[in-house]
Each structure stands twice: as structure tokens, then as C-alpha cells.
Design a protein around this motif. Structure first.
Motif, short mmCIF file in Angstrom:
data_model
loop_
_atom_site.label_atom_id
_atom_site.label_comp_id
_atom_site.label_asym_id
_atom_site.label_seq_id
_atom_site.Cartn_x
_atom_site.Cartn_y
_atom_site.Cartn_z
N PHE A 1 0.85 -1.10 0.31
CA PHE A 1 0.22 0.15 0.20
C PHE A 1 1.25 1.64 -0.01
N VAL A 2 1.96 1.25 0.29
CA VAL A 2 2.72 2.49 0.51
C VAL A 2 2.58 3.01 -0.90
N SER A 3 3.36 2.61 -2.00
CA SER A 3 3.51 3.22 -3.50
C SER A 3 1.45 4.45 -3.27
N THR A 4 0.65 3.69 -2.80
CA THR A 4 -0.82 4.42 -2.39
C THR A 4 -0.62 5.55 -1.95
N PHE A 5 -0.23 5.44 -0.74
CA PHE A 5 -0.28 6.49 -0.10
C PHE A 5 0.02 7.68 -0.55
N GLU A 6 1.95 7.42 -0.82
CA GLU A 6 2.48 8.30 -1.65
C GLU A 6 2.16 8.66 -2.68
N ASP A 7 1.01 8.54 -3.24
CA ASP A 7 0.43 8.93 -4.12
C ASP A 7 -0.68 9.79 -3.92
N ASN A 8 -1.31 9.88 -3.00
CA ASN A 8 -2.23 10.75 -2.49
C ASN A 8 -1.44 11.59 -1.42
N ASN A 9 -0.02 11.92 -1.52
CA ASN A 9 0.71 12.74 -0.37
C ASN A 9 0.41 12.53 0.69
N ILE A 10 0.33 11.01 1.11
CA ILE A 10 0.28 10.45 2.27
C ILE A 10 1.91 10.35 2.85
N PRO A 11 2.33 11.11 3.99
CA PRO A 11 3.92 10.25 4.61
C PRO A 11 3.22 9.15 4.83
N VAL A 12 4.55 8.02 4.43
CA VAL A 12 3.78 6.52 5.16
C VAL A 12 5.26 5.90 5.37
N ILE A 13 4.87 5.86 6.90
CA ILE A 13 6.93 5.09 7.80
C ILE A 13 6.54 3.69 7.61
N VAL A 14 6.98 2.98 7.36
CA VAL A 14 7.19 1.38 7.63
C VAL A 14 7.83 1.04 8.68
N LEU A 15 7.42 0.42 9.47
CA LEU A 15 8.00 -0.26 10.93
C LEU A 15 7.98 -2.14 10.39
N ASP A 16 8.82 -2.74 11.47
CA ASP A 16 8.83 -3.62 11.90
C ASP A 16 8.54 -4.20 13.92
N MET A 17 7.49 -5.40 14.39
CA MET A 17 7.46 -4.68 15.29
C MET A 17 7.78 -6.94 15.66
N ARG A 18 8.47 -7.29 15.25
CA ARG A 18 8.17 -9.42 15.27
C ARG A 18 9.48 -9.76 16.33
N THR A 19 10.80 -9.05 16.11
CA THR A 19 11.57 -9.10 17.01
C THR A 19 11.61 -8.48 18.54
N TYR A 20 12.37 -8.28 19.39
CA TYR A 20 12.16 -7.56 20.38
C TYR A 20 13.53 -5.98 19.95
N GLU A 21 14.40 -6.61 19.47
CA GLU A 21 15.03 -5.29 18.97
C GLU A 21 14.15 -4.50 18.45
N GLN A 22 13.27 -5.33 16.85
CA GLN A 22 12.43 -4.40 16.19
C GLN A 22 11.57 -3.38 17.17
N VAL A 23 10.75 -4.28 18.27
CA VAL A 23 10.60 -3.30 19.08
C VAL A 23 11.19 -2.39 20.22
N GLN A 24 11.78 -2.47 20.26
CA GLN A 24 12.55 -1.39 20.78
C GLN A 24 12.91 -0.16 19.97
#
Length: 318
Positions: free
Chosen positions: A125-148
Motif C-alpha cells: 500500500f506504500v506507493s498508493t499513500f505516496e501517490d496521495n501525498n500521505i507520508p508513510v513509514i514502514v516499521l517492524d515489531m516481530r523481534t524484541y530489537e525491532q520493538v525497541q
């Protein structure tokens, strides 16, 4: 008279030059203001994202982001549909579909100034949001390091890095207290992921694999080549399981538990080799709760760590 005319001409020239330099100065100043940004970060998809202003209308595309956003005073305007993990304060917010099936039109209707996408689930969906001028950040929260890391990023986004660091320190302290209760030994474990269709083994970068790593367990799947379709899992092999001889087997699942147990019975338990495993002979095959090990436990990672620790060492916890 001629001297007066020359003097006036010089004066006019000097004034003109002053206007030119003043105008250039204002233009340069305006350009600098226009290029100023609030925050530039590199997200979990290795995208460099620049936010021109502090987000005041945040729309997270996973329930896992809700509690950490509240912890750093993020302003949430809508949420995904989910059976669990929705804080009471968010239950009346508009819904934009579930994490696997986002309704893009509803997202755009909310006019967010930041969308937070979950890596591996919302990437398309990232490209669709960008096409609509909506900033988007992709984050991950599987591992504990990613949660931190996610908590740290959210603290930067909301301008509350102190609160983010406090939350990280609190989680670290809880996990340290849990680890202090159990023996420091290399217990061999296997983590199977069962669905109604098949069984795979979970790697270190899965949720359960990350928890096992925190506790110092040896995951017998370490080093196995992951599936192309899922970097957190690898093909299941009963022969490998017998060879590696795990002391404990943890099972994560997706779907109804009755169906999952039936699939396990069909795929592994009916095989005579399964009965030779020490974990099976000592009744140390444990099904992990889906609410903690299917989707990310988020800031409740210490609870997931305690759950696995209690199963492995029930005598160490009252």
C-alpha cells in the motif's frame, strides 16, 4: 551642477544595489525555511522518509502500534479492526479494515498526516499513500530489537524521546528480572508453526524465536535456510527434529486451536518417530498463546518472555 548629477546617480546606484542584495537575502531565507524538515528517518524498509511537520493525525495499520503510540502521546485518528489488542480509548475510533485487508479509501478519507505500515503486511500500500501525498513509514515489531527500535522511532515522531526511552528501560528491566529466575543453560528447543494446511519451523527472527533467544535457549532451527515466502520460517522435517533431539517443543498456531491440534495429529503425532522425541516422552510440547506469539506482543514483550519461561521452568515461578 555636473557634480550634483554624478552624486545623485551614484546614490541611486547604491540604493539599487542594496535593494537587490536585500531581495536576494529574503529569497535565500525563504528557501531555507521551505527546505527545513521536522524529522528525517530511515524506516524498516530502508526508505528515507522526511516529515515536514510534527504529525498530528496518525493512522497506524496494525493494532501492535496503538499502545506504543499512546505511550509517547501520539495522536491517533483511526485504527484497524482486530479482536484483541485494541485499547479501550481506541475502541470508538473509525476502522479502516484489518491488518491483512486495509481499505485504502477509508484511510485516505481520514486525511492522515502520517500512516504507519507494518513491514511484510502493508508494504503493497506504500506507493498508493505516496501517490496521495500521505507520508508513510514502514516499521517492524516481530523481534524484541525491532520493538525497541519502533518505540524509539515513535518517540522521535511525536517529539517525546524521553518517554520512549523510559518505556524501553521498563521493558528491559522486566525481562532482566524474568531471566534472573531461570538457570543459565543452553536448553535445546524447537518451535513449530502449525496451520490447518502445514507445519513449519520458526527461526530466530520470528516472535517465538526472538523470545527463545532472549531466554538463552538454543533453537535447533538456527542456520536452516528460510522459506522464500517467509523469512521467519523454514521447512519442517521430522528427521531433522529427531536428529536435533529438542528437550522442549513450542507450537505457535494460526486458526482455531481444535483445527490446529487435529492438523498436528495428522502431520506429526501419528508418525512413530515423533514418539521417540524426549520432549514428547516427557510431555513438554506446549502450545503458545496466539495473542502473544501470532501477532507481535509489542510493548508486552516481557509478558511473552515470562510465558515461555514459565512453560520451560514452572518450578521457578510461583
Amino acid at each position: 551642477m555636473r557634480n550634483i548629477k554624478i552624486s545623485l546617480a551614484c546614490l541611486l546606484l547604491i540604493i539599487s544595489i542594496c535593494f537587490i542584495f536585500t531581495g536576494c537575502g529574503n529569497q535565500n531565507e525563504q528557501t531555507a525555511q521551505n527546505t527545513d524538515s521536522y524529522l528525517t528517518i530511515t524506516d524498516a524498509a530502508d526508505r528515507v522518509v522526511t516529515l515536514n511537520k510534527k504529525p498530528e493525525r496518525i493512522l497506524p495499520l496494525s493494532a501492535s502500534f496503538l499502545e506504543p503510540l499512546h505511550a509517547v502521546d501520539g495522536k491517533i485518528i483511526a485504527r484497524v479492526s482486530a479482536k484483541t489488542g485494541i485499547p479501550d480509548e481506541d475502541k470508538d475510533l473509525p476502522e479502516v479494515g484489518n491488518v491483512y485487508n486495509i481499505n485504502l479509501e477509508k484511510v485516505i478519507e481520514q486525511q492522515p498526516d502520517l500512516v504507519i505500515a507494518y513491514k511484510g503486511m502493508n508494504d503493497k500500500f506504500v506507493s498508493t499513500f505516496e501517490d496521495n501525498n500521505i507520508p508513510v513509514i514502514v516499521l517492524d515489531m516481530r523481534t524484541y530489537e525491532q520493538v525497541q527500535h519502533t518505540v524509539d522511532i515513535l518517540g522521535q515522531i511525536t517529539g517525546n524521546t524521553d518517554k520512549a526511552q523510559k518505556l524501553i528501560n521498563d521493558m528491559d528491566s522486566k525481562i532482566a528480572a524474568i531471566k534472573a529466575k531461570i538457570p543459565q543453560e543452553n536448553k535445546r528447543i524447537a518451535i513449530l508453526h502449525s496451520t490447518s494446511q502445514n507445519v513449519t519451523v520458526q527461526l530466530e527472527n520470528s516472535i517465538a524465536g526472538s523470545v527463545a533467544k532472549i531466554l538463552g535457549f538454543t533453537n535447533i532451527a538456527d542456520g536452516i535456510t528460510p522459506l522464500e515466502s517467509n523469512p521467519t520460517a523454514a521447512p519442517y522435517s521430522l528427521e531433522t527434529l529427531v536428529e536435533k533431539n529438542p528437550e522442549i517443543i513450542f507450537v505457535t498456531s494460526m486458526g482455531k486451536m481444535e483445527t490446529i491440534k487435529e492438523a498436528m495429529l495428522k502431520n506429526v503425532e501419528n508418525n512413530p518417530a515423533w514418539q521417540t522425541l524426549p520432549a514428547v516422552q516427557t510431555n513438554k510440547v506446549y502450545f503458545l498463546p496466539q495473542e502473544m506469539f501470532l501477532l507481535s506482543p509489542g510493548i508486552h514483550y516481557p509478558e511473552a518472555v515470562e510465558t515461555m519461561a514459565k512453560l520451560a521452568y514452572p518450578d521457578k515461578f510461583n
